[in-house]
Design a protein around this motif. Structure first.
Motif, mmCIF file in Angstrom:
data_model
loop_
_atom_site.group_PDB
_atom_site.id
_atom_site.type_symbol
_atom_site.label_atom_id
_atom_site.label_comp_id
_atom_site.label_asym_id
_atom_site.label_seq_id
_atom_site.Cartn_x
_atom_site.Cartn_y
_atom_site.Cartn_z
ATOM 1 N N ARG A 1 0.799 -1.233 0.000
ATOM 2 C CA ARG A 1 0.000 0.000 0.000
ATOM 3 C C ARG A 1 0.830 1.282 0.000
ATOM 4 N NH1 ARG A 1 -5.573 0.505 2.896
ATOM 5 N NH2 ARG A 1 -5.487 -1.567 2.046
ATOM 6 N N GLU A 2 1.907 1.335 0.746
ATOM 7 C CA GLU A 2 2.706 2.551 0.884
ATOM 8 C C GLU A 2 3.839 2.658 -0.140
ATOM 9 O OE1 GLU A 2 1.804 5.015 2.903
ATOM 10 O OE2 GLU A 2 0.112 3.758 3.490
ATOM 11 N N LEU A 3 3.944 1.680 -1.028
ATOM 12 C CA LEU A 3 5.011 1.693 -2.029
ATOM 13 C C LEU A 3 4.672 2.640 -3.174
ATOM 14 C CD1 LEU A 3 5.911 -2.098 -2.189
ATOM 15 C CD2 LEU A 3 7.096 -0.272 -0.974
ATOM 16 N N PRO A 4 5.666 2.999 -3.991
ATOM 17 C CA PRO A 4 5.416 3.884 -5.147
ATOM 18 C C PRO A 4 4.461 3.221 -6.149
ATOM 19 C CG PRO A 4 7.777 3.582 -4.770
ATOM 20 C CD PRO A 4 7.071 2.652 -3.852
ATOM 21 N N PRO A 5 3.816 4.040 -6.980
ATOM 22 C CA PRO A 5 2.874 3.500 -7.979
ATOM 23 C C PRO A 5 3.498 2.455 -8.898
ATOM 24 C CG PRO A 5 2.646 5.876 -7.831
ATOM 25 C CD PRO A 5 3.829 5.496 -6.985
ATOM 26 N N SER A 6 4.757 2.615 -9.248
ATOM 27 C CA SER A 6 5.394 1.638 -10.141
ATOM 28 C C SER A 6 5.465 0.267 -9.468
ATOM 29 C CB SER A 6 6.792 2.105 -10.538
ATOM 30 O OG SER A 6 7.616 2.272 -9.398
ATOM 31 N N ALA A 7 5.752 0.218 -8.189
ATOM 32 C CA ALA A 7 5.814 -1.054 -7.467
ATOM 33 C C ALA A 7 4.426 -1.684 -7.368
ATOM 34 C CB ALA A 7 6.406 -0.845 -6.079
ATOM 35 N N LYS A 8 3.413 -0.865 -7.178
ATOM 36 C CA LYS A 8 2.037 -1.381 -7.126
ATOM 37 C C LYS A 8 1.647 -1.975 -8.470
ATOM 38 C CE LYS A 8 0.587 2.017 -3.720
ATOM 39 N NZ LYS A 8 -0.195 3.226 -3.493
ATOM 40 N N LEU A 9 2.024 -1.314 -9.558
ATOM 41 C CA LEU A 9 1.711 -1.807 -10.896
ATOM 42 C C LEU A 9 2.417 -3.140 -11.145
ATOM 43 C CD1 LEU A 9 0.489 -1.529 -13.715
ATOM 44 C CD2 LEU A 9 2.450 -0.096 -14.332
#
Length: 87
Positions: A19-27
């Motif tokens: 949840r708190e990771l950057p958008p690229s990691a979430k993707l």
């Protein structure tokens, strides 16, 4: 960390860790959720992210223990990544 979060869970991490990771990691995590195992190059191709961004995302996901990586049997120079989020 909230009071309700378990401490020292064995196995993989959880979506809460992502949840708190950057958008690229979430993707990258979402792409790995839908594909069993992928190489870094395949992830970059699927997400349309630069290779450097994919490397950064994978390192952040690895810090949170939500991915597994192993060497590819077909090409030992490559690593295969898979999601290891406990459901």
């Amino acid at each position: 960390m909230s009071v309700s979060e378990p401490v020292g869970t064995e196995g993989g991490g959880s979506w809460e860790d992502v949840r708190e990771l950057p958008p690229s990691a979430k993707l990258v995590a979402k792409v790995l959720e839908y594909n069993e195992t992928m190489t870094q190059g395949e992830i970059a191709e699927e997400t349309l992210l630069p290779a450097r961004t994919v490397r950064y995302a994978l390192s952040r996901l690895d810090e949170q223990n939500v991915i597994d990586s192993r060497f590819s049997f077909s090409d030992a120079r490559k690593r295969l990544y898979s999601l290891s989020i406990a459901d």
